[in-house]
Design a protein around this motif. Structure first.
Motif, PDB file in Angstrom:
ATOM      1  N   TRP A  52      22.591 -11.668   8.153  1.00 43.58           N
ATOM      2  CA  TRP A  52      22.506 -12.901   8.956  1.00 43.58           C
ATOM      3  C   TRP A  52      23.123 -12.693  10.336  1.00 43.58           C
ATOM      4  N   PHE A  53      24.244 -11.948  10.381  1.00 41.43           N
ATOM      5  CA  PHE A  53      24.910 -11.718  11.655  1.00 41.43           C
ATOM      6  C   PHE A  53      24.013 -10.937  12.613  1.00 41.43           C
TER       7      PHE A  53
ATOM      8  N   GLY B 267      31.707 -12.469  11.335  1.00 41.85           N
ATOM      9  CA  GLY B 267      30.360 -12.320  10.798  1.00 41.85           C
ATOM     10  C   GLY B 267      29.960 -10.883  10.566  1.00 41.85           C
TER      11      GLY B 267
ATOM     12  N   LYS C 225      25.745 -11.719   4.514  1.00 42.29           N
ATOM     13  CA  LYS C 225      26.349 -12.199   5.762  1.00 42.29           C
ATOM     14  C   LYS C 225      26.103 -11.221   6.899  1.00 42.29           C
ATOM     15  N   LEU C 226      26.156  -9.935   6.618  1.00 45.29           N
ATOM     16  CA  LEU C 226      25.929  -8.938   7.663  1.00 45.29           C
ATOM     17  C   LEU C 226      24.492  -9.004   8.165  1.00 45.29           C
TER      18      LEU C 226
ATOM     19  N   SER D  58      32.241  -8.896   7.091  1.00 42.51           N
ATOM     20  CA  SER D  58      31.149  -8.848   6.114  1.00 42.51           C
ATOM     21  C   SER D  58      30.914  -7.430   5.622  1.00 42.51           C
TER      22      SER D  58
ATOM     23  N   GLU E  83      33.832  -6.399   3.481  1.00 41.06           N
ATOM     24  CA  GLU E  83      33.759  -7.092   2.197  1.00 41.06           C
ATOM     25  C   GLU E  83      32.790  -6.374   1.267  1.00 41.06           C
ATOM     26  N   ALA E  84      31.641  -5.954   1.829  1.00 41.84           N
ATOM     27  CA  ALA E  84      30.634  -5.263   1.023  1.00 41.84           C
ATOM     28  C   ALA E  84      31.137  -3.902   0.566  1.00 41.84           C
TER      29      ALA E  84
ATOM     30  N   ARG F  18      27.787 -10.901  -1.253  1.00 38.71           N
ATOM     31  CA  ARG F  18      27.878 -11.878  -0.176  1.00 38.71           C
ATOM     32  C   ARG F  18      28.042 -11.192   1.175  1.00 38.71           C
ATOM     33  N   GLY F  19      28.841 -10.136   1.202  1.00 40.90           N
ATOM     34  CA  GLY F  19      29.049  -9.410   2.447  1.00 40.90           C
ATOM     35  C   GLY F  19      27.765  -8.829   2.994  1.00 40.90           C
TER      36      GLY F  19
END
Length: 210
Positions: A147-148, A104, A144-145, A108, A111-112, A140-141
């Motif tokens: 949210w984490f 997560g 997600k970060l 993430s 990825e970003a 998306r990354g």
């Protein structure tokens, strides 16, 4: 003496340095400049064909190239202080939360960064092969970060440390995630007070500057 092939600016080998510092283990540090592509050199490929850091060479000459394997090896050799848990349930909780921080958090952020930075054009994934960037994965990354960080704040509202009552490798990974997040301009929100307070405590540990 252990040999650590490292890059001080990269988040992944920092996890190993912090783990070694918490254990109080001495080692030889060998810098691999990722910005100059030294991880792709024939010399380093002989050490790690995967062309990534960290790479830890043991006193017996074995090479470990993943943080999970490095942590397991060092914990087996130096069980105190325990960073992977002591009881069966503690070990399970540490493994669970460390995995969540990796998937997560670290993945993430990576990825970003890797799918948006001009400096990483065609380097969307680490390793020996060039991989093209996908801008949508960067977006998306970032999501997600964010949210984490919400998940981590909830966990730290009920626990002193990421995996429960004791400092562990999950705290090391989470610390690196929070700091790495600044690279992609995603940081904990002001109302995530448990996460912010925890991070302040982590910055007071000697291993933070390892």
């Amino acid at each position: 003496m252990l040999k650590l092939y490292d890059c001080t600016t990269a988040p992944s080998p920092r996890r190993t340095r912090m783990f070694l510092a918490e254990k109080g283990i001495e080692y030889e540090n060998i810098q691999i400049d990722l910005t100059k592509g030294e991880q792709m050199s024939p010399e380093f490929r002989k050490i790690n064909p995967g062309c990534t850091v960290p790479a830890l060479v043991t006193e017996d000459g074995d090479t470990l190239t993943e943080n999970a394997g490095i942590a397991a090896y060092l914990e087996a050799l130096h069980p105190e202080p325990a960073l992977l848990g002591t009881t069966p349930i503690e070990k399970a909780q540490v493994a669970t939360w460390n995995w969540r921080c990796e998937i997560g958090g670290l993945m993430s952020a990576a990825e970003a960064l890797r799918n948006s930075s001009p400096a990483m054009k065609d380097r969307a994934l680490p390793g020996p092969k060039n991989i093209p960037q996908i801008p949508e994965l960067a977006e998306r990354g970032l999501m997600k970060l964010g949210w984490f960080f919400k998940t981590l704040d909830r966990q730290l509202t009920a626990n002193e440390f990421v995996a429960g009552d004791s400092y562990s490798v999950a705290d090391i990974t989470a610390t690196v995630v929070v700091d790495f997040g600044r690279w992609v301009k995603v940081t904990p929100e002001e109302d995530q007070t448990a996460l912010l307070a925890w991070h302040a405590r982590m910055k007071d540990r000697p291993s933070y500057k390892a």
